[in-house]
Design an enzyme around this catalytic site. Structure first.
Site, PDB file in Angstrom:
ATOM      1  N   GLU A   1      11.696  35.087  48.350  1.00 17.75           N
ATOM      2  CA  GLU A   1      12.613  36.158  48.706  1.00 17.75           C
ATOM      3  C   GLU A   1      13.296  36.622  47.419  1.00 17.75           C
ATOM      4  O   GLU A   1      13.688  35.794  46.599  1.00 17.75           O
ATOM      5  CB  GLU A   1      13.614  35.543  49.689  1.00 17.75           C
TER       6      GLU A   1
ATOM      7  N   ASN B   1      10.058  32.536  56.185  1.00 16.85           N
ATOM      8  CA  ASN B   1      11.316  32.269  56.898  1.00 16.85           C
ATOM      9  C   ASN B   1      10.978  32.025  58.373  1.00 16.85           C
ATOM     10  O   ASN B   1      10.175  32.757  58.950  1.00 16.85           O
ATOM     11  CB  ASN B   1      12.245  33.467  56.756  1.00 16.85           C
TER      12      ASN B   1
ATOM     13  N   HIS C   1      15.997  25.808  55.858  1.00 16.97           N
ATOM     14  CA  HIS C   1      14.965  25.835  56.905  1.00 16.97           C
ATOM     15  C   HIS C   1      14.490  24.440  57.299  1.00 16.97           C
ATOM     16  O   HIS C   1      13.307  24.142  57.174  1.00 16.97           O
ATOM     17  CB  HIS C   1      13.732  26.625  56.436  1.00 16.97           C
TER      18      HIS C   1
END
Ligand code: FAD
Length: 491
Positions: free
Chosen positions: A347, A468, A430
């Site tokens: 990202e 994600n 995560h």
């Protein structure tokens, strides 16, 4: 003690809990949902932004717990962001009605089909890509930024610089969809509506613009009239009764974290959607406290989704860096997944510090070559996570390769401003796995060794999904609950 009777109880109001609640309520079932965090909408308390942290910024802490720059003191309050600290890794989670959707960056990424097939060889990938993924993208209100707005908006300079530099270094970039309403953001920019993403709101909650679960799945579930949400209710442990029903010991707390009442709930069917770490805590603690049967696979096959942060300093300092104004919503990514030697996705992250710090921040998502394991330490009554540097070897190599290649093409250094040695190996947003679909559960999330206990959240995904994770968590939950209802599990 009063016992509250409910036919079906769900613990946790994140993605798994919200999907389960909606589909059960639509099927005419009465559902009680217990959430330890606050119902922010009902409480009417605004979320705070990154530059002025207040009530929403941390779960009962005296200081902020953002990944960097924690110079702010706080009065403990049941805020939206919590951090669970383990020996070699810190895990951030969302608290409140809406779970992680309140604090996350809203990046709504569908996994690569080949990797999905590798991670879930027993699932029907075609059905997921033709049905469940499109369904959840619609329910979650996923949308994409307008390219012209991205090109013109000063708040996206960090993305434009990040992409330009990536291309110069020979990397491929991709546009990342989001649940933040980009039409709203355009109006923010024109000062037609109150600002949120353009006012450094994100990890402590967004007051506007973001379609978090309280605005999507949970709202729809409430509209059926069949859902009751009890916020500030923290379940401590679960007991299996002789008639195969469950008794839950919970505490109702106030917003300072004081216990108001100890409560006992009794239900026939129980769904654990407390998030990967919350569900593992409930299962392992309940096993330690009162012998809740747990399958040997519980706690195994855990991973950080390959999360590895890194940053670069002096990104284009002469041309004005990455911008003093930054939107909190990421829209750019670098896709290096097909590189056999260094497969990763990263990202291009914002760093909205209110000034141009001439620093680029990246959250890499890598494969997880070596999984970890979660256990319960009876002495400290805390979760233990078996995870160290050996688990992140490939991630570090990829981050080194990435930063070197970017710096060679564009100038810059590894960011010591953000991290000790330029790498944030211990930052995890995560957590996944530990209660893996088809291993610790049957093919639809029903726990092995139980008749009426189900797990529907991130713990079903075996530690990695390559992007994600919330789109995948939501899709897996849709798949599981649809089939569980079809099989008359909640009849
Ligand atoms: P959660 O969303 O974690 O929900 C679990 C809920 O259960 C919580 O509300 C919790 O308070 C509650 N709970 C836990 N224990 C108990 C208990 N004992 N009693 C009562 N309630 C309990 N993912 C993406 O896909 N895109 C992103 O851009 C993204 N950005 C992120 C940024 C940050 C800062 C963080 C922290 C995460 C981010 N994530 C992102 C990850 C994503 O938010 C999570 O993967 C997701 O929320 C997990 O969903 P879940 O259903 O497993 O559980």
């Amino acid at each position: 003690k009063e016992i509250v009777e409910a036919p079906i109880i769900i613990i946790g109001s994140g993605y798994g809990g919200a999907v389960s609640a909606l589909r059960l309520c639509e099927a005419g079932k009465k559902v009680v949902l217990l959430e330890m965090g606050l119902n922010w909408e009902k409480a009417g308390i605004p979320f705070s932004n990154l530059l002025k942290p207040g009530k929403s910024s941390a779960w009962l802490k005296k200081k902020t717990i953002a990944p960097f720059m924690n110079i702010f003191s706080l009065t403990p309050f049941t805020g939206t962001l919590d951090r669970l600290d383990f020996d070699n890794i810190n895990i951030w989670v969302g608290r409140g009605v809406g779970g992680g959707s309140l604090v996350n960056g809203g990046m709504a990424v569908t996994p690569k089909e080949d990797y999905f097939k590798e991670v879930f060889p027993n699932l029907d990938a075609e059905r997921f890509y033709n049905h469940y993924f499109p369904l959840v993208r619609e329910e979650l209100k996923v949308n994409v930024i307008d390219e012209q707005f991205l090109k013109d908006c000063p708040y996206y300079k960090f993305t434009r610089v990040g992409e330009e530099e990536a291309h110069k270094a020979g990397f491929k970039t991709m546009r990342v969809p989001n649940v933040y309403d980009f039409k709203y953001m355009e109006k923010e920019f024109r000062n037609e509506v109150p600002r949120s993403a353009l006012n450094t709101e994100v990890i402590y909650g967004n007051n506007h613009g973001k379609n978090s679960l309280d605005k999507t799945y949970l709202k729809k579930a409430m509209d059926t009239g069949n859902l009751e949400i009890l916020d500030l209710h923290k379940v401590d442990h679960i007991k299996l009764n002789d008639d195969k029903s469950y008794t839950l010991n919970a505490q109702q707390i106030d917003t300072s974290g004081n216990v108001i009442t100890d409560k006992v709930f009794h239900c026939k069917k129980l769904i654990l959607s407390a998030g990967t770490m919350g569900t593992l805590q409930l299962l392992l603690r309940s096993n330690a406290v009162n012998n809740l049967p747990i399958h040997e696979k519980i706690g195994k096959n855990w991973g950080n989704n390959g999360n590895f942060m890194t940053g670069r300093n002096w990104v284009k300092p002469l041309s004005g860096g990455t911008g003093s104004k930054q939107s909190t919503i990421p829209v750019g990514g670098i896709d290096n997944w097909d590189d056999k030697e260094h497969p990763f996705f990263t990202e291009i992250a914002p760093l909205p510090m209110g000034m141009d710090v001439a620093t680029a921040l990246y959250l890499l998502i890598n494969r997880v070559d070596k999984k970890g394991e979660v256990a319960y330490d009876k002495a400290t009554q805390m979760l233990k996570l078996n995870w160290d540097e050996s688990n992140t070897v490939n991630m570090r190599q990829n981050a080194k390769y990435f930063v070197r290649k970017m710096n060679k093409a564009n100038g810059g250094t590894r960011s010591h401003f953000l991290f000790n040695n330029g790498f944030g190996a211990d930052i995890c947003y995560h957590p996944l796995g530990g209660c893996v679909l088809g291993e610790a559960t049957n093919e639809f999330g029903k726990l092995r060794d139980h008749d009426h206990l189900y797990v529907l959240d991130g713990s079903l995904i075996p530690g990695t999904i390559g992007v994600n994770p919330f789109v995948t968590i939501t899709a897996i939950a849709e798949y599981c609950i649809e089939n569980l209802i079809k099989q008359n599990e909640f009849a």
